[in-house]
Design a protein around this motif. Structure first.
Motif, short mmCIF file in Angstrom:
data_model
loop_
_atom_site.label_atom_id
_atom_site.label_comp_id
_atom_site.label_asym_id
_atom_site.label_seq_id
_atom_site.Cartn_x
_atom_site.Cartn_y
_atom_site.Cartn_z
N VAL A 1 0.87 -1.17 0.00
CA VAL A 1 0.00 0.00 0.00
C VAL A 1 0.91 1.22 0.00
O VAL A 1 1.74 1.37 0.89
CB VAL A 1 -0.94 0.04 1.22
CG1 VAL A 1 -1.82 1.28 1.18
CG2 VAL A 1 -1.80 -1.22 1.30
N VAL B 1 -3.74 6.97 -3.08
CA VAL B 1 -3.51 5.68 -2.44
C VAL B 1 -3.46 4.63 -3.55
O VAL B 1 -4.30 4.64 -4.46
CB VAL B 1 -4.66 5.33 -1.46
CG1 VAL B 1 -4.47 3.94 -0.87
CG2 VAL B 1 -4.80 6.39 -0.38
N THR C 1 -2.84 0.34 -3.98
CA THR C 1 -2.61 -0.98 -3.40
C THR C 1 -2.36 -1.97 -4.53
O THR C 1 -2.93 -1.85 -5.61
CB THR C 1 -3.81 -1.49 -2.57
OG1 THR C 1 -4.93 -1.67 -3.43
CG2 THR C 1 -4.18 -0.50 -1.48
N VAL D 1 -7.32 -5.67 4.40
CA VAL D 1 -6.74 -4.55 3.67
C VAL D 1 -7.77 -3.98 2.69
O VAL D 1 -7.95 -2.76 2.60
CB VAL D 1 -5.44 -4.97 2.94
CG1 VAL D 1 -4.96 -3.88 2.00
CG2 VAL D 1 -4.36 -5.31 3.96
N VAL E 1 -9.16 -0.07 2.77
CA VAL E 1 -8.92 0.82 1.63
C VAL E 1 -10.21 1.19 0.93
O VAL E 1 -10.46 2.37 0.61
CB VAL E 1 -7.90 0.18 0.66
CG1 VAL E 1 -7.77 1.01 -0.61
CG2 VAL E 1 -6.55 0.02 1.34
N GLU F 1 -6.44 1.77 -6.83
CA GLU F 1 -5.86 3.06 -6.52
C GLU F 1 -6.90 4.16 -6.68
O GLU F 1 -7.83 4.03 -7.47
CB GLU F 1 -4.61 3.35 -7.36
CG GLU F 1 -4.86 3.51 -8.83
CD GLU F 1 -3.56 3.75 -9.59
OE1 GLU F 1 -3.06 4.90 -9.56
OE2 GLU F 1 -3.06 2.80 -10.20
N GLN G 1 -4.82 4.53 7.45
CA GLN G 1 -3.40 4.31 7.67
C GLN G 1 -3.12 3.65 9.02
O GLN G 1 -2.31 2.73 9.11
CB GLN G 1 -2.65 5.63 7.56
CG GLN G 1 -1.16 5.50 7.68
CD GLN G 1 -0.45 6.84 7.57
OE1 GLN G 1 -1.07 7.90 7.65
NE2 GLN G 1 0.84 6.80 7.40
N LEU H 1 -4.00 0.02 8.73
CA LEU H 1 -3.02 -0.69 7.92
C LEU H 1 -1.70 -0.87 8.67
O LEU H 1 -1.06 -1.93 8.56
CB LEU H 1 -2.78 0.05 6.60
CG LEU H 1 -3.95 0.03 5.61
CD1 LEU H 1 -3.69 1.01 4.48
CD2 LEU H 1 -4.21 -1.37 5.08
N LEU I 1 3.78 -1.03 3.89
CA LEU I 1 3.30 0.33 3.68
C LEU I 1 4.44 1.18 3.20
O LEU I 1 5.55 1.12 3.72
CB LEU I 1 2.75 0.92 5.00
CG LEU I 1 1.58 0.18 5.62
CD1 LEU I 1 1.21 0.82 6.95
CD2 LEU I 1 0.39 0.19 4.70
#
Length: 100
Positions: A4, A16, A18, A36, A40, A64, A81, A84, A97
Motif C-alpha cells: 500500500v 492511495v 494498493t 486490507v 482501503v 488506486e 493508515q 493498515l 506500507l
C-alpha cells in the motif's frame, strides 16, 4: 505481498495505491487481503460520499484512488493508515506500507 503506497505532496496524502496479494491463503479465503481491502475501499467510499466522484482504477489485485483536498479526506486516510499500520505490524512479511 500486499503493498500500500500513500502519495504525499507537502505533507498531504494525494493518492492511495494498493497492489499484490498477501499469500496467506487461497483467493477468497485470505483474511489479510480481506482486511486490507475493507480498510482501503471503506476509505474510498467515505471520501466519495463526502466529496462526490473520486477518480479510481481497479483490477485484480490492484486498487488506486486520488484523494481530494480537504480536512475530512485526510482524517479518513489517517484512520485507514492506522488500521493498515496495525495489520502490517502483525504481518510484516505479507503487508508493506510505503510513502512516496
Amino acid at each position: 505481498m500486499i503493498t500500500v503506497r500513500l502519495f504525499r505532496k507537502s505533507g498531504t496524502v494525494t493518492g492511495v495505491k494498493t497492489s499484490g496479494h498477501s499469500g496467506l491463503a487461497e483467493s477468497g479465503s485470505d483474511v489479510l487481503c480481506a482486511a486490507v481491502s475493507t480498510l482501503v475501499q471503506t476509505a474510498y467510499l467515505a471520501i466519495s460520499d463526502i466529496y462526490g466522484k473520486v477518480d479510481y482504477k481497479k483490477q485484480d489485485g490492484h486498487f488506486e484512488f486520488s484523494v481530494p483536498e480537504g480536512h475530512d479526506a485526510q482524517v479518513i486516510i489517517r484512520a485507514m493508515q492506522v488500521g493498515l499500520q496495525d495489520l502490517s505490524s502483525g504481518y510484516p512479511q505479507n503487508l508493506k506500507l510505503e510513502e512516496a
